[in-house]
Scaffold this motif. Structure first.
Motif, PDB file in Angstrom:
ATOM      1  N   ASN A  47       0.889  -1.045   0.053  1.00 44.13           N
ATOM      2  CA  ASN A  47       0.165  -0.067  -0.118  1.00 44.13           C
ATOM      3  C   ASN A  47       0.667   1.285  -0.037  1.00 44.13           C
ATOM      4  O   ASN A  47       0.233   2.301  -0.042  1.00 44.13           O
ATOM      5  N   GLY A  48       2.156   1.293   0.145  1.00 43.48           N
ATOM      6  CA  GLY A  48       3.028   2.295   0.129  1.00 43.48           C
ATOM      7  C   GLY A  48       3.436   2.752   1.443  1.00 43.48           C
ATOM      8  O   GLY A  48       2.827   2.388   2.579  1.00 43.48           O
ATOM      9  N   LEU A  49       4.470   3.453   1.845  1.00 49.62           N
ATOM     10  CA  LEU A  49       5.112   3.842   3.045  1.00 49.62           C
ATOM     11  C   LEU A  49       4.374   4.649   3.630  1.00 49.62           C
ATOM     12  O   LEU A  49       3.935   4.713   4.909  1.00 49.62           O
ATOM     13  N   ALA A  50       3.570   5.630   3.157  1.00 46.04           N
ATOM     14  CA  ALA A  50       2.694   6.883   3.803  1.00 46.04           C
ATOM     15  C   ALA A  50       1.390   6.021   4.406  1.00 46.04           C
ATOM     16  O   ALA A  50       0.967   6.408   5.494  1.00 46.04           O
ATOM     17  N   THR A  51       0.747   5.141   3.622  1.00 41.91           N
ATOM     18  CA  THR A  51      -0.524   4.478   4.264  1.00 41.91           C
ATOM     19  C   THR A  51      -0.088   3.711   5.247  1.00 41.91           C
ATOM     20  O   THR A  51      -0.631   3.355   6.475  1.00 41.91           O
ATOM     21  N   ALA A  52       0.985   2.800   5.225  1.00 44.72           N
ATOM     22  CA  ALA A  52       1.350   1.899   6.280  1.00 44.72           C
ATOM     23  C   ALA A  52       1.950   2.719   7.619  1.00 44.72           C
ATOM     24  O   ALA A  52       1.499   2.335   8.728  1.00 44.72           O
ATOM     25  N   PHE A  53       2.601   3.652   7.219  1.00 35.97           N
ATOM     26  CA  PHE A  53       3.079   4.275   8.689  1.00 35.97           C
ATOM     27  C   PHE A  53       2.206   5.155   9.160  1.00 35.97           C
ATOM     28  O   PHE A  53       2.193   5.370  10.515  1.00 35.97           O
ATOM     29  N   PHE A  54       1.057   5.400   8.400  1.00 32.55           N
ATOM     30  CA  PHE A  54      -0.237   6.112   8.876  1.00 32.55           C
ATOM     31  C   PHE A  54      -1.098   5.123   9.757  1.00 32.55           C
ATOM     32  O   PHE A  54      -1.301   5.436  11.010  1.00 32.55           O
ATOM     33  N   GLU A  55      -1.280   4.055   9.249  1.00 33.34           N
ATOM     34  CA  GLU A  55      -2.307   3.221   9.616  1.00 33.34           C
ATOM     35  C   GLU A  55      -1.886   2.416  10.993  1.00 33.34           C
ATOM     36  O   GLU A  55      -2.509   2.281  11.751  1.00 33.34           O
ATOM     37  N   TYR A  56      -0.595   2.201  11.114  1.00 35.31           N
ATOM     38  CA  TYR A  56       0.015   1.449  12.230  1.00 35.31           C
ATOM     39  C   TYR A  56       0.604   2.380  13.301  1.00 35.31           C
ATOM     40  O   TYR A  56       1.124   1.817  14.452  1.00 35.31           O
ATOM     41  N   ALA A  57       0.479   3.722  13.011  1.00 36.73           N
ATOM     42  CA  ALA A  57       0.840   4.812  14.183  1.00 36.73           C
ATOM     43  C   ALA A  57       0.014   4.772  15.144  1.00 36.73           C
ATOM     44  O   ALA A  57      -1.363   5.143  14.728  1.00 36.73           O
ATOM     45  N   ALA A  58       0.199   4.901  16.258  1.00 35.08           N
ATOM     46  CA  ALA A  58      -0.571   5.429  17.779  1.00 35.08           C
ATOM     47  C   ALA A  58      -0.753   6.858  17.397  1.00 35.08           C
ATOM     48  O   ALA A  58      -0.089   7.635  16.830  1.00 35.08           O
ATOM     49  N   PRO A  59      -1.780   7.240  18.429  1.00 30.77           N
ATOM     50  CA  PRO A  59      -2.232   8.776  18.034  1.00 30.77           C
ATOM     51  C   PRO A  59      -0.904   9.639  18.534  1.00 30.77           C
ATOM     52  O   PRO A  59      -0.604  10.577  17.940  1.00 30.77           O
ATOM     53  N   ASP A  60      -0.048   9.021  19.533  1.00 26.52           N
ATOM     54  CA  ASP A  60       1.289   9.735  19.856  1.00 26.52           C
ATOM     55  C   ASP A  60       2.490   9.162  19.485  1.00 26.52           C
ATOM     56  O   ASP A  60       3.211   9.696  19.740  1.00 26.52           O
ATOM     57  N   ALA A  61       2.288   8.666  18.048  1.00 23.07           N
ATOM     58  CA  ALA A  61       3.606   8.203  17.503  1.00 23.07           C
ATOM     59  C   ALA A  61       4.484   9.294  17.023  1.00 23.07           C
ATOM     60  O   ALA A  61       3.918  10.464  16.809  1.00 23.07           O
ATOM     61  N   VAL A  62       5.757   8.879  17.098  1.00 22.35           N
ATOM     62  CA  VAL A  62       6.862   9.819  16.868  1.00 22.35           C
ATOM     63  C   VAL A  62       7.885   8.895  15.964  1.00 22.35           C
ATOM     64  O   VAL A  62       8.137   7.728  16.154  1.00 22.35           O
ATOM     65  N   ILE A  63       8.241   9.572  14.831  1.00 26.69           N
ATOM     66  CA  ILE A  63       9.388   8.894  14.136  1.00 26.69           C
ATOM     67  C   ILE A  63      10.618   9.711  14.065  1.00 26.69           C
ATOM     68  O   ILE A  63      10.431  11.077  14.033  1.00 26.69           O
ATOM     69  N   ASN A  64      11.886   9.309  14.066  1.00 25.62           N
ATOM     70  CA  ASN A  64      13.036   9.857  13.920  1.00 25.62           C
ATOM     71  C   ASN A  64      13.601   9.777  12.801  1.00 25.62           C
ATOM     72  O   ASN A  64      14.216   8.697  12.389  1.00 25.62           O
ATOM     73  N   ARG A  65      13.578  10.958  11.813  1.00 21.90           N
ATOM     74  CA  ARG A  65      14.302  10.826  10.640  1.00 21.90           C
ATOM     75  C   ARG A  65      15.125  12.035  10.520  1.00 21.90           C
ATOM     76  O   ARG A  65      14.923  12.776   9.337  1.00 21.90           O
ATOM     77  N   GLY A  66      16.083  12.193  11.301  1.00 20.04           N
ATOM     78  CA  GLY A  66      16.934  13.354  11.452  1.00 20.04           C
ATOM     79  C   GLY A  66      16.219  14.589  12.350  1.00 20.04           C
ATOM     80  O   GLY A  66      16.808  15.272  12.916  1.00 20.04           O
ATOM     81  N   ALA A  67      14.945  14.309  12.338  1.00 15.63           N
ATOM     82  CA  ALA A  67      14.257  15.407  13.042  1.00 15.63           C
ATOM     83  C   ALA A  67      13.026  14.380  13.565  1.00 15.63           C
ATOM     84  O   ALA A  67      12.710  13.421  12.971  1.00 15.63           O
ATOM     85  N   LEU A  68      12.376  14.826  14.651  1.00 16.14           N
ATOM     86  CA  LEU A  68      11.220  14.245  15.049  1.00 16.14           C
ATOM     87  C   LEU A  68       9.986  14.593  14.526  1.00 16.14           C
ATOM     88  O   LEU A  68       9.666  15.752  14.343  1.00 16.14           O
ATOM     89  N   ILE A  69       9.223  13.702  14.150  1.00 23.40           N
ATOM     90  CA  ILE A  69       8.005  13.903  13.214  1.00 23.40           C
ATOM     91  C   ILE A  69       6.900  13.139  14.069  1.00 23.40           C
ATOM     92  O   ILE A  69       6.933  11.981  14.483  1.00 23.40           O
ATOM     93  N   LYS A  70       6.124  14.153  14.669  1.00 25.46           N
ATOM     94  CA  LYS A  70       4.998  13.671  15.658  1.00 25.46           C
ATOM     95  C   LYS A  70       3.585  13.768  15.035  1.00 25.46           C
ATOM     96  O   LYS A  70       3.153  14.596  14.301  1.00 25.46           O
ATOM     97  N   GLY A  71       2.860  12.368  15.341  1.00 23.73           N
ATOM     98  CA  GLY A  71       1.517  12.120  15.208  1.00 23.73           C
ATOM     99  C   GLY A  71       1.537  11.692  13.621  1.00 23.73           C
ATOM    100  O   GLY A  71       2.092  11.799  12.600  1.00 23.73           O
ATOM    101  N   PRO A  72       0.162  10.549  13.600  1.00 23.09           N
ATOM    102  CA  PRO A  72       0.154  10.121  12.340  1.00 23.09           C
ATOM    103  C   PRO A  72      -0.065  10.852  11.189  1.00 23.09           C
ATOM    104  O   PRO A  72       0.506  10.425   9.970  1.00 23.09           O
ATOM    105  N   ASP A  73      -0.684  12.255  11.112  1.00 25.46           N
ATOM    106  CA  ASP A  73      -0.783  12.825  10.055  1.00 25.46           C
ATOM    107  C   ASP A  73       0.610  13.473   9.416  1.00 25.46           C
ATOM    108  O   ASP A  73       0.737  13.396   8.289  1.00 25.46           O
ATOM    109  N   ALA A  74       1.204  13.872  10.414  1.00 25.04           N
ATOM    110  CA  ALA A  74       2.590  14.499  10.004  1.00 25.04           C
ATOM    111  C   ALA A  74       3.443  13.236   9.455  1.00 25.04           C
ATOM    112  O   ALA A  74       4.387  13.611   8.497  1.00 25.04           O
TER     113      ALA A  74
END
Length: 146
Positions: A47-74
């Motif tokens: 389904n693509g990275l954007a969909t997968a990372f959105f669907e499996y994210a908790a409401p307070d999810a954070v990813i670290n990609r050189g900067a912290l990206i917070k929340g499923p929409d971001a």
């Protein structure tokens, strides 16, 4: 009325049985986290990275990609241009553990990223990922850190 003398050992055994019955089934939690991580990786491929990372994210999810990206929409917004550039990401957990309380877990393993360069040649890189999972109120597992 007849009274019964109950041994303190009886109370001890009853408490142990009750307490053990209240503990989470972490064998099941480990399998649920494994299944969720596997489904997450499969969704990214299908389904693509954007969909997968959105669907499996908790409401307070954070990813670290050189900067912290917070929340499923971001997180989804971050992955949309990455996905459009042709980046593919595959991964598989090599290790899974869950807290004694059964509400937090983590995975780590290897990933492979495939990126097309300007000539269309695919450049593959590999590395190690680490994901923290949190059990949601509905019993599902969502990542809170990646």
């Amino acid at each position: 009325m007849k009274s019964f003398n109950v041994s303190p050992v009886f109370y001890y055994i009853a408490c142990v049985i009750w307490f053990e019955g209240c503990k989470p089934d972490n064998k099941k939690n480990l399998q649920n986290i494994r299944d969720t991580e596997t489904a997450f990786a499969k969704s990214a491929e299908q389904n693509g990275l954007a969909t997968a990372f959105f669907e499996y994210a908790a409401p307070d999810a954070v990813i670290n990609r050189g900067a912290l990206i917070k929340g499923p929409d971001a997180i989804k917004s971050y992955y949309l241009p990455v996905e459009k550039s042709g980046v593919k990401l595959t991964w598989k957990p090599d290790y899974i553990d869950v807290s004694e309380s059964g509400d937090l877990g983590y995975t780590y393993g290897s990933f492979k990223r495939s990126i097309p360069d300007s000539t269309g040649k695919i450049i593959n890189t590999t590395g190690t990922f680490h994901t923290v999972w949190k059990k949601q109120k509905d019993g599902t597992w969502k990542y809170v850190w990646d």
